[in-house]
Design an enzyme around this catalytic site. Structure first.
Site, PDB file in Angstrom:
ATOM      1  N   ASN A  11      10.619   3.676  13.989  1.00  0.00           N
ATOM      2  CA  ASN A  11       9.745   2.507  13.936  1.00  0.00           C
ATOM      3  C   ASN A  11      10.657   1.282  14.064  1.00  0.00           C
ATOM      4  O   ASN A  11      11.267   0.849  13.094  1.00  0.00           O
ATOM      5  CB  ASN A  11       8.996   2.519  12.596  1.00  0.00           C
ATOM      6  N   LYS A  18      13.378   1.518  11.283  1.00  0.00           N
ATOM      7  CA  LYS A  18      13.093   2.465  10.203  1.00  0.00           C
ATOM      8  C   LYS A  18      13.057   3.847  10.833  1.00  0.00           C
ATOM      9  O   LYS A  18      12.545   4.007  11.953  1.00  0.00           O
ATOM     10  CB  LYS A  18      11.721   2.171   9.580  1.00  0.00           C
ATOM     11  N   ARG A  93       6.959   4.528  17.238  1.00  0.00           N
ATOM     12  CA  ARG A  93       5.845   3.592  17.066  1.00  0.00           C
ATOM     13  C   ARG A  93       5.962   2.537  18.158  1.00  0.00           C
ATOM     14  O   ARG A  93       7.012   1.898  18.301  1.00  0.00           O
ATOM     15  CB  ARG A  93       5.920   2.938  15.693  1.00  0.00           C
ATOM     16  N   HIS A 181      -2.109  -2.376  14.111  1.00  0.00           N
ATOM     17  CA  HIS A 181      -2.056  -1.557  12.882  1.00  0.00           C
ATOM     18  C   HIS A 181      -2.887  -0.278  13.020  1.00  0.00           C
ATOM     19  O   HIS A 181      -3.343   0.297  12.027  1.00  0.00           O
ATOM     20  CB  HIS A 181      -2.575  -2.336  11.644  1.00  0.00           C
ATOM     21  N   GLY A 210       0.352  -6.176   4.470  1.00  0.00           N
ATOM     22  CA  GLY A 210       1.804  -6.144   4.278  1.00  0.00           C
ATOM     23  C   GLY A 210       2.361  -7.485   4.711  1.00  0.00           C
ATOM     24  O   GLY A 210       1.677  -8.507   4.571  1.00  0.00           O
ATOM     25  N   ARG A 241       2.795 -15.573   9.444  1.00  0.00           N
ATOM     26  CA  ARG A 241       1.915 -15.851  10.591  1.00  0.00           C
ATOM     27  C   ARG A 241       0.631 -16.519  10.109  1.00  0.00           C
ATOM     28  O   ARG A 241       0.117 -16.192   9.036  1.00  0.00           O
ATOM     29  CB  ARG A 241       1.565 -14.554  11.325  1.00  0.00           C
ATOM     30  N   ASP A 283       6.858 -13.819   0.593  1.00  0.00           N
ATOM     31  CA  ASP A 283       6.765 -12.576  -0.165  1.00  0.00           C
ATOM     32  C   ASP A 283       5.749 -12.708  -1.307  1.00  0.00           C
ATOM     33  O   ASP A 283       5.866 -13.589  -2.157  1.00  0.00           O
ATOM     34  CB  ASP A 283       8.158 -12.259  -0.731  1.00  0.00           C
ATOM     35  N   GLU A 331      -1.439  -2.119  -1.736  1.00  0.00           N
ATOM     36  CA  GLU A 331      -1.150  -0.985  -2.632  1.00  0.00           C
ATOM     37  C   GLU A 331      -0.668  -1.429  -4.008  1.00  0.00           C
ATOM     38  O   GLU A 331      -0.877  -0.739  -4.994  1.00  0.00           O
ATOM     39  CB  GLU A 331      -0.056  -0.103  -2.004  1.00  0.00           C
ATOM     40  N   ASN A 332       0.021  -2.588  -4.055  1.00  0.00           N
ATOM     41  CA  ASN A 332       0.725  -2.955  -5.289  1.00  0.00           C
ATOM     42  C   ASN A 332       0.166  -4.130  -6.067  1.00  0.00           C
ATOM     43  O   ASN A 332       0.448  -4.261  -7.254  1.00  0.00           O
ATOM     44  CB  ASN A 332       2.190  -3.266  -4.963  1.00  0.00           C
ATOM     45  N   GLU A 382       2.128   5.271   8.287  1.00  0.00           N
ATOM     46  CA  GLU A 382       2.134   5.303   9.746  1.00  0.00           C
ATOM     47  C   GLU A 382       3.119   6.349  10.266  1.00  0.00           C
ATOM     48  O   GLU A 382       2.883   6.989  11.283  1.00  0.00           O
ATOM     49  CB  GLU A 382       2.517   3.919  10.291  1.00  0.00           C
TER      50      GLU A 382
HETATM   51  P1  ADP Z   1       5.675  -4.591   6.269  1.00  0.00           P
HETATM   52  O1  ADP Z   1       4.459  -5.199   6.876  1.00  0.00           O
HETATM   53  O2  ADP Z   1       6.943  -5.326   6.615  1.00  0.00           O
HETATM   54  O3  ADP Z   1       5.764  -3.087   6.374  1.00  0.00           O
HETATM   55  P2  ADP Z   1       5.044  -4.072   3.476  1.00  0.00           P
HETATM   56  O4  ADP Z   1       3.839  -3.243   3.770  1.00  0.00           O
HETATM   57  O5  ADP Z   1       6.215  -3.423   2.843  1.00  0.00           O
HETATM   58  O6  ADP Z   1       5.525  -4.933   4.703  1.00  0.00           O
HETATM   59  O7  ADP Z   1       4.547  -5.255   2.490  1.00  0.00           O
HETATM   60  C1  ADP Z   1       5.391  -6.270   2.059  1.00  0.00           C
HETATM   61  C2  ADP Z   1       4.602  -7.185   1.131  1.00  0.00           C
HETATM   62  O8  ADP Z   1       4.172  -6.406  -0.014  1.00  0.00           O
HETATM   63  C3  ADP Z   1       5.408  -8.357   0.582  1.00  0.00           C
HETATM   64  O9  ADP Z   1       4.639  -9.540   0.587  1.00  0.00           O
HETATM   65  C4  ADP Z   1       5.677  -7.913  -0.844  1.00  0.00           C
HETATM   66  O10 ADP Z   1       5.855  -9.009  -1.721  1.00  0.00           O
HETATM   67  C5  ADP Z   1       4.396  -7.188  -1.164  1.00  0.00           C
HETATM   68  N1  ADP Z   1       4.572  -6.354  -2.364  1.00  0.00           N
HETATM   69  C6  ADP Z   1       5.355  -5.285  -2.540  1.00  0.00           C
HETATM   70  N2  ADP Z   1       5.314  -4.862  -3.834  1.00  0.00           N
HETATM   71  C7  ADP Z   1       4.477  -5.705  -4.486  1.00  0.00           C
HETATM   72  C8  ADP Z   1       4.011  -5.821  -5.838  1.00  0.00           C
HETATM   73  N3  ADP Z   1       4.400  -4.963  -6.765  1.00  0.00           N
HETATM   74  N4  ADP Z   1       3.139  -6.822  -6.123  1.00  0.00           N
HETATM   75  C9  ADP Z   1       2.752  -7.703  -5.198  1.00  0.00           C
HETATM   76  N5  ADP Z   1       3.144  -7.652  -3.904  1.00  0.00           N
HETATM   77  C10 ADP Z   1       4.001  -6.678  -3.554  1.00  0.00           C
END
Ligand code: ADP
Length: 397
Positions: A11, A18, A93, A181, A210, A241, A283, A331-332, A382
């Protein structure tokens, strides 16, 4: 695939690659890693095994690597960590497959030449996706390579969902909504029925949140509308963006403010979104931990826009049965999910507060039993989707 056979998944982005290795018929993750800071800074490589134990790390302090040198390094690294396995294919990808690639494709010189013609449609991503393909073709000409396209899942959308209201002389040249996506959404569409069989026929809105963020309306497993369009800058505000923008703004920036096209592009892709609004960071974790009101403003705007798109995509579906969160933020961030769901109460969304707050792995339901709309968290995968497609293409039924 035999137990000792493996598939490498690549990827590649503009400054990072990655990679993951999946082995055996069950496609067990064997190891994965990332090589970042290509072209500038100190290139860094790190890999972990399936238990997240480090199995390799390296810095290049002298000079950064390019895609080709990075692929050579990864090829040698994989070779020395195969532990008796044999790589039988590489899955890539690829962000754009245009109108013709509605599924994964075996990559050869002819397909690569066709894909290169699509570079003007995705100049910021496609060259970086194709560079490792070319590097692998040179390193291992006999090794099958498979391209999996982020646009493919959306190819069957209704014509209206794909159309801009522009003159046909322009739309006829491929200026239309493609959506991105797709590999993440395809994984979500395939995963949901494994946890609840009724979801196979459901009207689902999935939010992949993300650094890049989008949403997709899925009906009975098929994409019917998405927030990203001609490019991956449309739709939701993202890390850097801007998302959907009145096209008049772009004209104003160029005509009235005298900005160059390159400066506008840089601003819309790299200086906007959460970073632009907050002035602090792209972030989400940083913003959630900040007490600066501008951080809250950026998060609130993202939540608001997710809510607006949810309404629009639910209209495209004629109703809503399930809402899915995925991607690093989806997810988080329990607080972002709670804010989005509170705003979507009018659609029949009711969260189970403790299920939402509980940290968990894997697919999990976070809505209240009484919720008319089921809410799920589905960790993005993915890479596994690419490995599956690659395996399927190698072993047609
Ligand atoms: P990418 O699109 O580069 O694959 P990711 O899917 O890894 O990115 O998502 C990155 C985003 O997820 C960032 O904004 C990061 O701050 C957020 N993120 C990751 N862990 C947490 C968390 N525990 N709480 C809030 N946001 C999170």
């Amino acid at each position: 695939m035999r137990p000792n056979e493996s598939i490498v998944v690549i990827n590649a982005g503009s400054s990072s690659i990655k990679f993951s290795l999946y082995s055996g018929a069950q496609l067990e993750l064997t190891f994965r890693g990332k090589i970042e800071n290509l072209y500038s800074g100190i290139t860094h490589f790190a890999a972990v095994d399936a238990q997240e134990n480090s199995i390799g790390e390296r810095h290049w302090a002298e000079a950064p690597l390019d895609h080709e040198a990075a692929m050579r390094f990864l090829f040698e690294f994989a070779d020395s960590h195969l532990d008796g396995h044999q790589v039988v294919a590489v899955g890539h990808r690829i962000v754009h497959g245009g109108v013709h690639y509605s599924g994964p494709r075996r990559l050869d010189g002819a397909v690569l030449a066709q894909l290169e013609k699509l570079i003007p449609l995705a100049p910021l991503h496609l060259p970086h996706n194709l560079a490792p393909v070319r590097a692998m073709m040179a390193l291992a000409p006999e090794l099958p390579q498979v391209g999996c396209f982020d646009t493919a899942f959306h190819v069957g959308q209704p014509a209206a969902a794909q159309s801009f209201a522009l003159p046909q002389r322009i739309t006829g040249q491929g200026v239309r909504r493609y959506g991105f996506h797709g590999l993440s959404y395809e994984y979500i569409a395939l995963s949901l029925p494994t946890v609840d069989a009724t979801l196979a026929q459901a009207r689902v809105v999935a939010a992949h949140l993300g650094n890049g963020a989008s949403m997709c309306a899925i009906h009975a497993g098929r994409s019917v509308a998405s927030t990203m369009g001609f490019t991956a800058v449309d739709g939701l505000p993202m890390g850097t963006r801007c998302g959907a923008l009145d096209p008049g703004v772009v004209l104003y920036l160029i005509d009235e403010l005298g900005m160059s096209v390159a400066a506008v592009q840089k601003m819309l892709y790299q200086e906007s979104g959460l970073l632009g609004v907050s002035g602090i960071a792209s972030d989400m974790r940083t913003l959630e931990q900040s007490s600066d009101p501008r951080a809250r403003q950026a998060i609130d705007l993202m939540v608001y826009r997710i809510g607006r798109e949810l309404g629009s995509l639910s209209a495209a579906l004629g109703g809503l049965d399930a809402l899915v969160f995925s991607g690093g933020i989806g997810e988080n961030s329990a607080s972002l999910r709670a804010a989005v769901c509170a705003q979507a109460a009018w659609l029949g969304v009711q969260l189970d507060a403790s299920a939402n707050a509980a940290s968990g792995h894997g697919i999990r339901r976070i809505s209240a039993d009484s919720s008319r709309v089921a809410v799920w968290v589905v960790p993005a995968n993915e890479e596994l989707m690419i490995a599956q497609h690659t395996q399927d293409l190698l072993e047609p039924l």
